[in-house]
Design a protein around this motif. Structure first.
Motif, PDB file in Angstrom:
ATOM      1  N   CYS A  96       0.719  -1.138   0.229  1.00 26.07           N
ATOM      2  CA  CYS A  96       0.185   0.070   0.201  1.00 26.07           C
ATOM      3  C   CYS A  96       0.896   1.185   0.070  1.00 26.07           C
ATOM      4  CB  CYS A  96      -1.092   0.004   1.201  1.00 26.07           C
ATOM      5  SG  CYS A  96      -0.081   0.509   2.834  1.00 26.07           S
ATOM      6  N   HIS A  98       0.305   4.088   1.250  1.00 28.18           N
ATOM      7  CA  HIS A  98       0.038   4.761   2.645  1.00 28.18           C
ATOM      8  C   HIS A  98       1.086   4.306   3.598  1.00 28.18           C
ATOM      9  CE1 HIS A  98      -4.309   5.263   0.967  1.00 28.18           C
ATOM     10  NE2 HIS A  98      -3.571   6.159   0.816  1.00 28.18           N
ATOM     11  N   HIS A  99       1.428   3.174   3.773  1.00 26.35           N
ATOM     12  CA  HIS A  99       2.206   2.583   4.570  1.00 26.35           C
ATOM     13  C   HIS A  99       3.499   1.585   4.086  1.00 26.35           C
ATOM     14  CE1 HIS A  99      -1.647   3.028   6.467  1.00 26.35           C
ATOM     15  NE2 HIS A  99      -1.150   3.679   7.494  1.00 26.35           N
ATOM     16  N   CYS A 167      -1.747  -3.585   6.557  1.00 25.59           N
ATOM     17  CA  CYS A 167      -1.748  -2.324   7.458  1.00 25.59           C
ATOM     18  C   CYS A 167      -3.005  -1.994   8.244  1.00 25.59           C
ATOM     19  CB  CYS A 167      -1.385  -0.809   6.470  1.00 25.59           C
ATOM     20  SG  CYS A 167      -2.855  -0.446   5.333  1.00 25.59           S
TER      21      CYS A 167
HETATM   22 ZN   LIG Z   1      -1.797   0.903   4.238  1.00 19.35          ZN
END
Ligand SMILES: [Zn+2]
Length: 208
Positions: A96, A98-99, A167
């Motif tokens: 991902c 985002h993380h 995540c």
């Molecule tokens: Zn994530």
């Protein structure tokens, strides 16, 4: 270089001038080890930066792959076959954006041929080419459909992805076993609700 918005038709490798050296990348890993609270110079961690950087080469190989070109190379005449072709249960792992934590899932991909079909193994390679980038699931779902649309101009494309975001399952709200389902349809799958329903039914009958 902004890798996370690499265009779908990546021209090939990212601009070499803007890619950090392997040494710089290993230095960044040592910084993260320290951030985690450990000592990058202790024996068990000495080889870790090198291994992490080489793992990244695998995880993010997709930036160097052009999914449209992969499909075009494998195009063949449809010879009048005009029913749905469905690949079920293409397993993938991604990260991902985002993380940078793992997403593990399956993709189901269908298309209705126009003048051309494509070798089925190539559809799985297209899923991989997009999975091996920093992703959000919704974007990956539509990128797969758009690449097939662009490469072989089928009557319609449908993509369903069912994936677990680690995540979500290993940090934050910690909900193991929760999966996210996204779908994207184009062409005949959009205009013909029965065809769309058939796709969803056949795709989701597949055990994960
Ligand atoms: Zn994530």
């Amino acid at each position: 270089m902004s890798r996370d918005d690499a265009p779908m038709k990546s021209k090939s490798a990212p601009a070499q001038g803007s890619r950090p050296s392997k040494e710089a990348a290993e230095g960044a890993v040592r910084t993260l080890i320290e951030w985690a609270g450990d000592d990058p110079s202790r024996e068990g961690l000495l080889g870790t930066p090198d291994r992490v950087v080489r793992a990244y080469d695998e995880f993010y190989r997709g930036y160097e792959q052009d999914p449209v070109a992969i499909l075009r190379k494998a195009m063949e005449p449809a010879n009048g076959y005009d029913d749905m072709v469905l690949l079920r249960g293409i397993r993938f792992s991604s990260h991902c954006e985002h993380h940078m934590i793992t997403i593990v899932g399956v993709a189901h991909v269908a298309y209705v041929p126009g003048a051309h079909m494509v070798g089925i193994s190539k559809i799985a390679r297209v899923v991989d080419a997009f999975a091996r980038r920093l992703q959000i699931q919704e974007a990956m779902t539509s990128q797969i459909a758009a690449a097939i649309d662009e490469a072989i101009a089928p009557k319609g494309v449908a993509v369903l992805i069912d994936a677990e975001h680690q995540c979500m399952t290993t940090r934050g709200v910690q909900r193991p076993g929760v999966t996210t389902v996204t779908t994207h349809v184009t062409g005949s799958f959009k205009t013909d609700p029965a065809q769309r329903r058939e796709f969803i039914e056949v795709a989701t009958r597949c055990a994960r």
